[in-house]
Motif scaffolding. Structure first.
Motif, PDB file in Angstrom:
ATOM      1  N   MET A  89       0.839  -1.162   0.000  1.00  0.00           N
ATOM      2  CA  MET A  89       0.000   0.000   0.000  1.00  0.00           C
ATOM      3  C   MET A  89       0.888   1.231   0.000  1.00  0.00           C
ATOM      4  SD  MET A  89      -2.904   0.973   2.767  1.00  0.00           S
ATOM      5  CE  MET A  89      -1.965   1.776   4.050  1.00  0.00           C
ATOM      6  N   GLN A  90       0.670   2.125  -0.926  1.00  0.00           N
ATOM      7  CA  GLN A  90       1.448   3.357  -0.966  1.00  0.00           C
ATOM      8  C   GLN A  90       0.695   4.456  -0.231  1.00  0.00           C
ATOM      9  OE1 GLN A  90       2.874   4.498  -4.783  1.00  0.00           O
ATOM     10  NE2 GLN A  90       4.439   2.931  -4.696  1.00  0.00           N
ATOM     11  N   THR A  91       1.418   5.166   0.618  1.00  0.00           N
ATOM     12  CA  THR A  91       0.838   6.267   1.386  1.00  0.00           C
ATOM     13  C   THR A  91       1.727   7.490   1.228  1.00  0.00           C
ATOM     14  OG1 THR A  91       2.056   5.594   3.364  1.00  0.00           O
ATOM     15  CG2 THR A  91      -0.165   4.702   3.105  1.00  0.00           C
ATOM     16  N   PRO A  92       1.194   8.673   1.529  1.00  0.00           N
ATOM     17  CA  PRO A  92       2.020   9.877   1.459  1.00  0.00           C
ATOM     18  C   PRO A  92       3.206   9.787   2.432  1.00  0.00           C
ATOM     19  CG  PRO A  92      -0.309  10.454   1.633  1.00  0.00           C
ATOM     20  CD  PRO A  92      -0.206   8.984   1.856  1.00  0.00           C
ATOM     21  N   ALA A  93       4.336  10.368   2.059  1.00  0.00           N
ATOM     22  CA  ALA A  93       5.538  10.345   2.892  1.00  0.00           C
ATOM     23  C   ALA A  93       5.269  10.926   4.280  1.00  0.00           C
ATOM     24  CB  ALA A  93       6.667  11.106   2.203  1.00  0.00           C
ATOM     25  N   LEU A  94       4.320  11.845   4.383  1.00  0.00           N
ATOM     26  CA  LEU A  94       3.966  12.448   5.668  1.00  0.00           C
ATOM     27  C   LEU A  94       3.623  11.393   6.706  1.00  0.00           C
ATOM     28  CD1 LEU A  94       2.884  14.725   7.590  1.00  0.00           C
ATOM     29  CD2 LEU A  94       0.708  14.421   6.427  1.00  0.00           C
ATOM     30  N   PHE A  95       2.946  10.325   6.307  1.00  0.00           N
ATOM     31  CA  PHE A  95       2.526   9.288   7.254  1.00  0.00           C
ATOM     32  C   PHE A  95       3.720   8.632   7.930  1.00  0.00           C
ATOM     33  CE2 PHE A  95      -1.307  10.454   5.808  1.00  0.00           C
ATOM     34  CZ  PHE A  95      -2.174   9.564   5.199  1.00  0.00           C
ATOM     35  N   ASP A  96       4.814   8.445   7.198  1.00  0.00           N
ATOM     36  CA  ASP A  96       6.011   7.845   7.784  1.00  0.00           C
ATOM     37  C   ASP A  96       6.786   8.831   8.651  1.00  0.00           C
ATOM     38  OD1 ASP A  96       5.627   5.307   6.692  1.00  0.00           O
ATOM     39  OD2 ASP A  96       6.554   5.915   4.794  1.00  0.00           O
ATOM     40  N   ALA A  97       6.562  10.119   8.458  1.00  0.00           N
ATOM     41  CA  ALA A  97       7.266  11.135   9.231  1.00  0.00           C
ATOM     42  C   ALA A  97       6.629  11.381  10.598  1.00  0.00           C
ATOM     43  CB  ALA A  97       7.308  12.449   8.450  1.00  0.00           C
ATOM     44  N   VAL A  98       5.360  10.980  10.780  1.00  0.00           N
ATOM     45  CA  VAL A  98       4.673  11.188  12.054  1.00  0.00           C
ATOM     46  C   VAL A  98       5.257  10.213  13.069  1.00  0.00           C
ATOM     47  CG1 VAL A  98       2.440  11.070  13.220  1.00  0.00           C
ATOM     48  CG2 VAL A  98       2.577  11.953  10.893  1.00  0.00           C
ATOM     49  N   PRO A  99       5.651  10.705  14.266  1.00  0.00           N
ATOM     50  CA  PRO A  99       6.260   9.825  15.277  1.00  0.00           C
ATOM     51  C   PRO A  99       5.347   8.657  15.657  1.00  0.00           C
ATOM     52  CG  PRO A  99       6.468  12.120  15.911  1.00  0.00           C
ATOM     53  CD  PRO A  99       5.553  12.076  14.724  1.00  0.00           C
ATOM     54  N   ALA A 100       5.970   7.513  15.924  1.00  0.00           N
ATOM     55  CA  ALA A 100       5.235   6.302  16.293  1.00  0.00           C
ATOM     56  C   ALA A 100       5.057   6.215  17.798  1.00  0.00           C
ATOM     57  CB  ALA A 100       5.998   5.078  15.793  1.00  0.00           C
ATOM     58  N   LEU A 101       4.110   5.401  18.198  1.00  0.00           N
ATOM     59  CA  LEU A 101       3.887   5.093  19.604  1.00  0.00           C
ATOM     60  C   LEU A 101       4.299   3.652  19.853  1.00  0.00           C
ATOM     61  CD1 LEU A 101       0.300   6.573  19.986  1.00  0.00           C
ATOM     62  CD2 LEU A 101       2.421   7.602  20.767  1.00  0.00           C
ATOM     63  N   GLY A 102       4.741   3.367  21.064  1.00  0.00           N
ATOM     64  CA  GLY A 102       5.058   1.989  21.425  1.00  0.00           C
ATOM     65  C   GLY A 102       6.401   1.540  20.889  1.00  0.00           C
ATOM     66  N   ALA A 103       6.656   0.263  20.984  1.00  0.00           N
ATOM     67  CA  ALA A 103       7.917  -0.311  20.544  1.00  0.00           C
ATOM     68  C   ALA A 103       7.709  -1.790  20.267  1.00  0.00           C
ATOM     69  CB  ALA A 103       8.983  -0.120  21.623  1.00  0.00           C
ATOM     70  N   VAL A 104       8.664  -2.420  19.615  1.00  0.00           N
ATOM     71  CA  VAL A 104       8.570  -3.853  19.372  1.00  0.00           C
ATOM     72  C   VAL A 104       9.281  -4.645  20.459  1.00  0.00           C
ATOM     73  CG1 VAL A 104       8.250  -3.650  16.897  1.00  0.00           C
ATOM     74  CG2 VAL A 104      10.550  -3.796  17.807  1.00  0.00           C
ATOM     75  N   ASP A 105      10.205  -4.016  21.175  1.00  0.00           N
ATOM     76  CA  ASP A 105      10.916  -4.706  22.246  1.00  0.00           C
ATOM     77  C   ASP A 105       9.958  -5.043  23.383  1.00  0.00           C
ATOM     78  OD1 ASP A 105      13.879  -2.617  21.935  1.00  0.00           O
ATOM     79  OD2 ASP A 105      13.266  -4.412  20.849  1.00  0.00           O
ATOM     80  N   GLY A 106      10.158  -6.184  23.993  1.00  0.00           N
ATOM     81  CA  GLY A 106       9.356  -6.561  25.144  1.00  0.00           C
ATOM     82  C   GLY A 106       7.922  -6.929  24.810  1.00  0.00           C
ATOM     83  N   GLY A 107       7.646  -7.227  23.555  1.00  0.00           N
ATOM     84  CA  GLY A 107       6.318  -7.651  23.183  1.00  0.00           C
ATOM     85  C   GLY A 107       5.313  -6.543  22.973  1.00  0.00           C
ATOM     86  N   LEU A 108       5.750  -5.304  23.001  1.00  0.00           N
ATOM     87  CA  LEU A 108       4.838  -4.190  22.769  1.00  0.00           C
ATOM     88  C   LEU A 108       4.624  -3.986  21.277  1.00  0.00           C
ATOM     89  CD1 LEU A 108       6.196  -1.626  25.384  1.00  0.00           C
ATOM     90  CD2 LEU A 108       4.254  -3.189  25.608  1.00  0.00           C
ATOM     91  N   ILE A 109       3.445  -3.576  20.925  1.00  0.00           N
ATOM     92  CA  ILE A 109       3.100  -3.338  19.526  1.00  0.00           C
ATOM     93  C   ILE A 109       3.339  -1.875  19.193  1.00  0.00           C
ATOM     94  CG2 ILE A 109       1.229  -3.351  17.832  1.00  0.00           C
ATOM     95  CD1 ILE A 109      -0.076  -5.550  19.565  1.00  0.00           C
ATOM     96  N   GLU A 110       3.947  -1.613  18.057  1.00  0.00           N
ATOM     97  CA  GLU A 110       4.183  -0.245  17.613  1.00  0.00           C
ATOM     98  C   GLU A 110       3.079   0.170  16.650  1.00  0.00           C
ATOM     99  OE1 GLU A 110       7.223   1.517  14.542  1.00  0.00           O
ATOM    100  OE2 GLU A 110       8.200   1.287  16.499  1.00  0.00           O
ATOM    101  N   TYR A 111       2.457   1.276  16.961  1.00  0.00           N
ATOM    102  CA  TYR A 111       1.449   1.842  16.072  1.00  0.00           C
ATOM    103  C   TYR A 111       1.985   3.120  15.460  1.00  0.00           C
ATOM    104  CZ  TYR A 111      -1.998  -1.375  17.913  1.00  0.00           C
ATOM    105  OH  TYR A 111      -2.681  -2.507  18.251  1.00  0.00           O
ATOM    106  N   ARG A 112       1.686   3.316  14.190  1.00  0.00           N
ATOM    107  CA  ARG A 112       2.071   4.528  13.480  1.00  0.00           C
ATOM    108  C   ARG A 112       0.795   5.211  13.008  1.00  0.00           C
ATOM    109  NH1 ARG A 112       7.203   4.897  13.035  1.00  0.00           N
ATOM    110  NH2 ARG A 112       7.187   6.446  11.399  1.00  0.00           N
ATOM    111  N   TYR A 113       0.937   6.452  12.615  1.00  0.00           N
ATOM    112  CA  TYR A 113      -0.215   7.215  12.156  1.00  0.00           C
ATOM    113  C   TYR A 113      -0.963   6.508  11.032  1.00  0.00           C
ATOM    114  CZ  TYR A 113      -3.039  11.024  10.332  1.00  0.00           C
ATOM    115  OH  TYR A 113      -4.087  11.778   9.891  1.00  0.00           O
TER     116      TYR A 113
END
Length: 112
Positions: free
Chosen positions: A1-25
């Motif tokens: 899926m192609q999205t505008p570059a802006l979506f990748d520039a928005v800071p993410a929440l969470g992390a992958v370490d320790g079993g946490l799920i990372e969500y992005r805009y």
């Protein structure tokens, strides 16, 4: 899926370490089906709230009911990021990890 570059520039929440799920805009956009000021504002408000949260369970409360204005969209974005759900949400395992009852809509509060 192609999205505008802006979506990748928005800071993410969470992390992958320790079993946490990372969500992005882009995940919030997928949930809502589009990007708009409401989705962006809900994302940024939830992110800011999580950055300031104290230890303990996360509870999301909105003054408006789900069918009033954009409350449903805001609640959905906050819910995907925090896991907070209404009574239909995850009931937990052995009395732990429950997410149901942590999303309140139509909660009386002062308007600021």
């Amino acid at each position: 899926m192609q999205t505008p570059a802006l979506f990748d520039a928005v800071p993410a929440l969470g992390a992958v370490d320790g079993g946490l799920i990372e969500y992005r805009y882009v995940d919030a956009v997928k949930l809502a089906g589009h990007s708009c000021p409401t989705v962006a504002g809900a994302w940024l408000m939830t992110r800011a709230a999580l950055a300031r949260r104290c230890s303990g369970e996360i509870r999301v409360e909105l003054r408006r009911f789900i069918d009033e204005g954009v409350a449903g969209v805001i609640a959905s974005v906050a819910s995907i990021v925090t896991g907070a759900a209404n009574e239909g949400g995850f009931k937990g395992l052995g009395g732990r990890f429950a997410r149901n009852g942590l999303l309140g809509l139509g909660v009386p509060m002062k308007q600021s």
